[in-house]
Structures are given as structure tokens and as C-alpha cells.
Write a protein that holds these residues in place. Structure first.
Motif, PDB file in Angstrom:
ATOM      1  N   THR A  32      -0.409   7.684  -1.994  1.00 43.20           N
ATOM      2  CA  THR A  32      -1.608   7.652  -2.840  1.00 43.20           C
ATOM      3  C   THR A  32      -2.548   6.563  -2.333  1.00 43.20           C
ATOM      4  O   THR A  32      -2.267   5.884  -1.333  1.00 43.20           O
ATOM      5  CB  THR A  32      -1.238   7.352  -4.307  1.00 43.20           C
ATOM      6  N   THR A  33      -3.646   6.377  -3.046  1.00 40.19           N
ATOM      7  CA  THR A  33      -4.611   5.341  -2.657  1.00 40.19           C
ATOM      8  C   THR A  33      -4.304   3.992  -3.295  1.00 40.19           C
ATOM      9  O   THR A  33      -5.020   3.021  -3.079  1.00 40.19           O
ATOM     10  CB  THR A  33      -6.032   5.760  -3.078  1.00 40.19           C
ATOM     11  N   GLY A  34      -3.236   3.918  -4.086  1.00 38.99           N
ATOM     12  CA  GLY A  34      -2.918   2.679  -4.795  1.00 38.99           C
ATOM     13  C   GLY A  34      -1.816   1.873  -4.141  1.00 38.99           C
ATOM     14  O   GLY A  34      -1.305   2.213  -3.068  1.00 38.99           O
ATOM     15  N   ASN A  35      -1.456   0.790  -4.821  1.00 35.89           N
ATOM     16  CA  ASN A  35      -0.315  -0.020  -4.411  1.00 35.89           C
ATOM     17  C   ASN A  35       0.934   0.464  -5.132  1.00 35.89           C
ATOM     18  O   ASN A  35       0.858   0.996  -6.238  1.00 35.89           O
ATOM     19  CB  ASN A  35      -0.559  -1.498  -4.734  1.00 35.89           C
ATOM     20  N   GLN A  48       0.828  -1.194   0.000  1.00 35.47           N
ATOM     21  CA  GLN A  48       0.000   0.000   0.000  1.00 35.47           C
ATOM     22  C   GLN A  48       0.871   1.256   0.000  1.00 35.47           C
ATOM     23  O   GLN A  48       1.783   1.392   0.807  1.00 35.47           O
ATOM     24  CB  GLN A  48      -0.927   0.019   1.222  1.00 35.47           C
TER      25      GLN A  48
END
Length: 575
Positions: A365-368, A361
Motif C-alpha cells: 500500500t502507500t502507507g507505513n 514503508q
């Protein structure tokens, strides 16, 4: 007696200490994480040239910055006439700072020349060194500490773009910048046998401090390319290993991590080594790893140059002979490959030293995000492809004919030492003529152009009227590969694809629909074959059959009223 000797010894020690530091480079005087500015670099070479008759520094052509490009030559025999040098010696050409934020070669080459000059390194017997101390002077003057966000040092460095924000390592074929024109002038003057372009890589993490690109050996030519691929490159790798320097081909990953495999970088003629290969010069790009310490990167760059110099010196005669033999492959009526692609059927494996990678994670950001775990090094066999196969071939013509109005093209031919003549009279000549059939244009600007790609042509044999003063450019010359890459529209970096001929893509004359309707009807009435062809197209093309405007345009383009210049490629092939 002892009192007399003491001052003399002290003076000698002081003199030794002074000489020991006089030739230290800016990098050596610092903490190992500092790089010389442009001004400091040029001042250092002037110092060497002033103190050592084996070194010459010379101002060449201008750059976009307004500063001249410098050429620095090292020759232990103190001869600097390249017509004489090329008769019995090889020339190793080193380029630094094409991306001024990648200064490893700038600092390493100063040390390299110094060590040759002072005798710390054994001088080559059969090789002359030429270097451009800083190629992107414009970017080097734009010093900062932030634009190379992923790079581990030095503390201050230059910028990738030049004074007009061009990436100079995309400019070789189109030559939009003064920098490139001056580089080409130097390259053509010295007729380099071997070329090194020093860089710093970006991308994956792995254990190596040094990676390399050798110019695509298939494109270089079977004779010279095989020698580079099977003899020279393995010898350089082996020599580096003796110095405890492990290296790998440039990591151009197929997917996100190198353990999935990768292939050799494709250096088309827009790049330095792609360009130099057109003149049968063996070319390498040194790519040190951005995440390694700057001092380590400078050291391995130095050692790569030394290994290359030593090999060139030992095999100088063979290299020069193979360059000449290599040229013999490119004769009129023979086939030449314009487009290459990696041949996946010839994939091999080699032992690669990397780090285990994974995803987690992101904290930003909100991504991987991808990460490499340096606590988990590995050495494993990974897929690698360095063989290419032809995608598009062309038959080499005897000559190209260029209308004399294209003075901009002629200027580039002159810069590249291309021989040509001009027609002495108006004349009719049978030639192969191209029409541009299809092409795609990139949606965003790329290096000052809207680059064309996927270009295709149709051709026919015609008798053409050429004017007195038009240019006849024979292919039986050293620059034959340059001519083919420049003038064949389907070539990746052709002059057509770089927008040199975009005026032919625009119609200059048109028609008013309501007026031309009567003319079109008359044309169909008087020409049954044309009418039959139109009917066939309507039957086979549903959309065309529903589009009266397209039908009228079709009739216009199949009539004598349609201008001949539209999509007509203005360079002709003499077969």
C-alpha cells in the motif's frame, strides 16, 4: 525350543506394533501440521469409548448443522451419573473448536483422553473430565486452507462461523443457535467446577507459544475469584514453567504493540467464560499463538489441560466449597455490579518477552506498516492491569416478575436450569418498574442483532396488576447472576441490549396533529400544572421552544392518551 519361540516372539512384536499405532491420532500420524476432521474426531472417541470402559461418548442436543453435539466423559471409576459424580468429585469441562479454524484443542484433547485411558498419564483421583470434541461442528465441516490468513498451520482447518454464520463465542447469553442451547444443556447437566475453552490468538507477535485468559476475577466473586487469581492461576503458570513452557496473560494491547502495556480481557456473558462465571465456575481460555508451529501449539494446549487437571484434582474439595460460599455473596438486598472497567490506578508491571517492533514503508500500500523483528527479542517490564472497578451497581431484588406472554424468555430460563413459579390468580403486587430512558444502537449488524448499548433506565415503585400465569422468578438460586445479567437492562449483555424487548421501543398508537390540537388545548386548560411544566420546558430548552411539533408530542406523552407500553420495560422487580 528356539524354533518354537521365534514365531511367538515375532507375533508378540507384531501385536505390540499394532497396539502402538491403533490409538495414534490423525495429528500424530501426520507431519505435525495436520488436524483431524470432524468425522475423524468423533470416530476416534468412539474407538476409545469402545475399548475403554473409563470413557463414554454420548450424543446430546442438535447443532445448526443438524449434527448432534457430543459429550465425552473420562472417569477412572467408570461412573457417568453426574448427580453421583458431583457429590465427591470435581468436574473439569473442556470445550474445543468453538472457532473451528482454531483446532489445537481438538487434536490435543484426543491425545489427552487417550493417554489417560491407556495409563500413559496418571489418572486423577478426584476429578472427572468432560469434553465437547468439536463444538462448532458446522464450521468444522466447512474445511479450507485460506480463511485463517495469519495462522501458521494446520494445513486444513474449519471456519469461524457456524451453519448460520454466527460466532458461537458471542452467543452464550442470547442463545440464538442450537449449538449454544445444546452447550448450555451440557454445562447445566454436569455442573462444571472448572472450565477450559481452547483457542488460537490473533494479534501481536511475541515469544510465547501460549497465552491465557482467566475469567475476570472481580466478576466471578471475591471468594472464588481471589482463589483463582492468587492461588490457582499462579500455580498453573509455575507448573507450566517446570515443563519449560513460558506463558503470559492474553495480549490485549492498549495501543499497537504490547510493550506499551495491556490489560486483562473483559469477558462479558456473551463469551463462554463470562457465561460460565455466572454459575460460579472457574474459567480459562487457552490462546496459543497463531504464528507458532502447529505441533508446538498442540503440545502446549495439552500441557495446560494437564496442569489444570492436576491442580483441580489436588484442590477439588476447596474448589467445591468455595463455589458454594461464593454464591452466598449474591443475596437479595445486596449490591451487584453490572458494568466494570479496568482500574488504571491499580496498574502493575510484569516481565514480558517480546520482539522489537517498528514501522516501515509498505510494499503493498502507500502507507507505513507495523513489523516485528524476531532477530531482536527483548524481556522487559510492561504495564499490566487486571483489576476492575464498578461502573454501575444494582440492588439484587427478591424476584423478577415476567408476563406470561414472553414464552421465548421462559424457554431460555428453562435451558439454564432456572427455577420459577406461576401466579395462581390475578393479583396486585407492589414492584419496581423500569422505563427505558436512553440507549444507543450500533449502526451495523453484530451477530444477528443491532445491539443496544449505553442503556439507562428510570424507575419507580408502583402497584401493578399481574395476571394468572405470569412468572415469578426468585433470585435466591444458583442462577442469580445469570438473572441479573439477563434482566437488568443496563447490563452489557442484557436481554434488552440483545433486542429481546425491541417491541416496546415502537409506538403502536399515534395521533393526527390537526385533530389532537383541540384535545391538547383542552388538556392544558383543565390542568394548570401541566401547562406550567410545558412553559418551564420551553424557557429552558431553546430548540424545544422553536418546535411546535415537539411541543404537541410532549403534551401527548404527558396525557392519558399516550400508550403505557411504549418504553415500559416488561420485567418487574419484587423488592
Amino acid at each position: 525350543m528356539k524354533l518354537f519361540l521365534l514365531p511367538l516372539l515375532l507375533f508378540s512384536f507384531a501385536l505390540f506394533a499394532q497396539n502402538a499405532t491403533k490409538y495414534d491420532t490423525f495429528f500424530e500420524k501426520g507431519n505435525g501440521n495436520q488436524s483431524a476432521s470432524y468425522q475423524e474426531t468423533i470416530a476416534y472417541y468412539k474407538l476409545l469409548a469402545n475399548d475403554f470402559s473409563t470413557i463414554q461418548i454420548k450424543e446430546m442436543g442438535l447443532t445448526d448443522s443438524g449434527e448432534p453435539l457430543h459429550m465425552v466423559v473420562y472417569n477412572p471409576e467408570k461412573e457417568f451419573d453426574f448427580e453421583k459424580i458431583q457429590k465427591n468429585k470435581a468436574v473439569l469441562f473442556i470445550n474445543n473448536g468453538i472457532h473451528a479454524g482454531e483446532p489445537d484443542g481438538i487434536d490435543a484433547t484426543m491425545q489427552f483422553y487417550r493417554d489417560l485411558a491407556i495409563g500413559k498419564m496418571k489418572p486423577p483421583k478426584n476429578t472427572v473430565l468432560v469434553c465437547i470434541p468439536v463444538y462448532n461442528i458446522d464450521g468444522a465441516l466447512n474445511r479450507n486452507s485460506t480463511t485463517r490468513a495469519n495462522q501458521n498451520g494446520p494445513e486444513i482447518y474449519g471456519f469461524r462461523g457456524n451453519a448460520r454464520n454466527y460466532d458461537l463465542n458471542r452467543d452464550l447469553m442470547k442463545s440464538d443457535t442450537r449449538n449454544t442451547k445444546s452447550f448450555v444443556e451440557i454445562f447445566q447437566k454436569i455442573n462444571a467446577d472448572v472450565f477450559i475453552d481452547n483457542h488460537v490468538s490473533n494479534g501481536s507477535d511475541y515469544q510465547y507459544k501460549l497465552t491465557y485468559i482467566m475469567t475476570q476475577h472481580n466478576k466471578l466473586g471475591a471468594i472464588l475469584g481471589d482463589f483463582m487469581n492468587t492461588e490457582m492461576m499462579p500455580a498453573l503458570v509455575k507448573d507450566l514453567q517446570k515443563k519449560k513452557i513460558e506463558t503470559t496473560p492474553y495480549v490485549d494491547s492498549f495501543k499497537d504493540t504490547p510493550d506499551k502495556g495491556f490489560g486483562q480481557f473483559v469477558d462479558s456473558p456473551r463469551y463462554t467464560t463470562g457465561y460460565t462465571s455466572l454459575f460460579n465456575t472457574i474459567g480459562f481460555v487457552v490462546e496459543t499463538h497463531m504464528l507458532k508451529k502447529y505441533a508446538d501449539r498442540v503440545k502446549v494446549t495439552y500441557e495446560y489441560m494437564k496442569s489444570t487437571m492436576d491442580f483441580t484434582d489436588a484442590y477439588y474439595q476447596k474448589i467445591k466449597e468455595l463455589r458454594l460460599k461464593n454464591l452466598e455473596q449474591y443475596q437479595p438486598k445486596k449490591s451487584y455490579t453490572l458494568q466494570w472497567e479496568l482500574d488504571s490506578t491499580k496498574a502493575t508491571t510484569f516481565s514480558f518477552s517480546g520482539y522489537e517492533a517498528g514501522y516501515k514503508q509498505s510494499e503493498a500500500t502507500t502507507g507505513n506498516r507495523l513489523y516485528y523483528d524476531r532477530s531482536k527479542p527483548y524481556k522487559k517490564d510492561v504495564p499490566y492491569i487486571k483489576e476492575f472497578k464498578s461502573q454501575k451497581d444494582v440492588v439484587i431484588p427478591f424476584a423478577y416478575i415476567i408476563p406470561h406472554g414472553y414464552w421465548n424468555i421462559i424457554d431460555l430460563l428453562k435451558n439454564n436450569n432456572i427455577s420459577f413459579t406461576q401466579l395462581k390468580n390475578d393479583t396486585i403486587i407492589e414492584v419496581e418498574s423500569y422505563k427505558i430512558a436512553n440507549f444507543k444502537t450500533v449502526p451495523n449488524a453484530y451477530e444477528g442483532h443491532y445491539l443496544h448499548q449505553n442503556t439507562t433506565v428510570t424507575s419507580k415503585i408502583v402497584k401493578m396488576a399481574f395476571a394468572k400465569g405470569d412468572y415469578l422468578v426468585p433470585t435466591s438460586q444458583k442462577g442469580v447472576k445469570y438473572l441479573l445479567e439477563a434482566f437488568e437492562p443496563e447490563g452489557v449483555d442484557s436481554f434488552f441490549n440483545w433486542n429481546f424487548f425491541d417491541t416496546i421501543l415502537q409506538q403502536k398508537e399515534h395521533y393526527s396533529d390537526y385533530v389532537f390540537e383541540d384535545t391538547a388545548a383542552k388538556l392544558l386548560k383543565e390542568n394548570p400544572a401541566l401547562k406550567a411544566e410545558l412553559e418551564t420546558k420551553k424557557q429552558n430548552d431553546v430548540e424545544f421552544a422553536k418546535n411546535p411539533k415537539a411541543q404537541l408530542d410532549w403534551i401527548y406523552k404527558h396525557s392519558v392518551y399516550y400508550e403505557k407500553a411504549h418504553l415500559q420495560y416488561p420485567v418487574y422487580r419484587l423488592l
